[in-house]
Design a protein around this motif. Sequence first.
Motif, PDB file in Angstrom:
ATOM      1  N   LYS A  47      38.944  29.034  39.920  1.00  0.00           N
ATOM      2  CA  LYS A  47      38.956  30.191  40.822  1.00  0.00           C
ATOM      3  C   LYS A  47      40.128  31.132  40.546  1.00  0.00           C
ATOM      4  O   LYS A  47      41.080  30.792  39.843  1.00  0.00           O
ATOM      5  CB  LYS A  47      39.042  29.732  42.271  1.00  0.00           C
ATOM      6  CG  LYS A  47      40.343  29.024  42.621  1.00  0.00           C
ATOM      7  CD  LYS A  47      40.352  28.573  44.075  1.00  0.00           C
ATOM      8  CE  LYS A  47      41.641  27.860  44.406  1.00  0.00           C
ATOM      9  NZ  LYS A  47      41.737  27.489  45.793  1.00  0.00           N
ATOM     10  N   LEU A  48      40.050  32.292  41.172  1.00  0.00           N
ATOM     11  CA  LEU A  48      41.162  33.225  41.213  1.00  0.00           C
ATOM     12  C   LEU A  48      42.069  32.765  42.350  1.00  0.00           C
ATOM     13  O   LEU A  48      41.675  32.784  43.511  1.00  0.00           O
ATOM     14  CB  LEU A  48      40.657  34.653  41.471  1.00  0.00           C
ATOM     15  CG  LEU A  48      41.720  35.728  41.666  1.00  0.00           C
ATOM     16  CD1 LEU A  48      42.526  35.927  40.390  1.00  0.00           C
ATOM     17  CD2 LEU A  48      41.060  37.034  42.084  1.00  0.00           C
ATOM     18  N   VAL A  49      43.251  32.305  42.025  1.00  0.00           N
ATOM     19  CA  VAL A  49      44.177  31.743  43.020  1.00  0.00           C
ATOM     20  C   VAL A  49      44.928  32.850  43.744  1.00  0.00           C
ATOM     21  O   VAL A  49      45.154  32.777  44.949  1.00  0.00           O
ATOM     22  CB  VAL A  49      45.167  30.763  42.345  1.00  0.00           C
ATOM     23  CG1 VAL A  49      46.202  30.245  43.333  1.00  0.00           C
ATOM     24  CG2 VAL A  49      44.416  29.613  41.693  1.00  0.00           C
ATOM     25  N   LEU A  50      45.321  33.895  43.017  1.00  0.00           N
ATOM     26  CA  LEU A  50      46.136  34.958  43.602  1.00  0.00           C
ATOM     27  C   LEU A  50      45.911  36.250  42.826  1.00  0.00           C
ATOM     28  O   LEU A  50      45.833  36.229  41.599  1.00  0.00           O
ATOM     29  CB  LEU A  50      47.620  34.572  43.543  1.00  0.00           C
ATOM     30  CG  LEU A  50      48.608  35.594  44.074  1.00  0.00           C
ATOM     31  CD1 LEU A  50      48.600  35.586  45.596  1.00  0.00           C
ATOM     32  CD2 LEU A  50      50.010  35.286  43.571  1.00  0.00           C
ATOM     33  N   ALA A  51      45.849  37.352  43.547  1.00  0.00           N
ATOM     34  CA  ALA A  51      45.814  38.688  42.941  1.00  0.00           C
ATOM     35  C   ALA A  51      46.516  39.613  43.912  1.00  0.00           C
ATOM     36  O   ALA A  51      46.019  39.854  45.010  1.00  0.00           O
ATOM     37  CB  ALA A  51      44.384  39.150  42.685  1.00  0.00           C
TER      38      ALA A  51
END
Length: 144
Positions: free
Chosen positions: A14-18
């Motif tokens: 997954k995308l953990v942080l943006a």
Amino acid sequence: MAETFQFEIVTPAKLVLAEEAELVILPGGAGDFGVLPGHAALLSTLRPGTIEIRDKALKVLRQFFVEGGFAEVTPERCAVLAEEAMPVAEIGRDDAEARLKRAHDALMLANTLGVRTEAERDVRAAEAMLAAVESYEKGAMRGH
């Protein structure tokens, strides 16, 4: 020059942080390094350790444990591609200590070079995770 840059942490799952960031400290393969807006382009390996997101006054805003991976830096963006990444605040000391014990046990039982190499990598990652938790606990006690 821009005051922030786009910072992302991505795992295979997954995308953990943006988010926009002012300063990020990364655990590079050759040592920790900081990324600011306008940073020169680079590609670096990451060792197991803590990513720190800081403000201009150098106050730690957030910390993430990464098990390793790569960082791609451009003047406008920093993307971390990690095998595993999680907020340090969500790692329990008991979990980190149990992971280290399992890694040491696996290392003691390693009977081939390949298994031993993997077990040594797991020990390094577990030690870095426990160090991240200890550092976070010390910072929490003194309010960062």
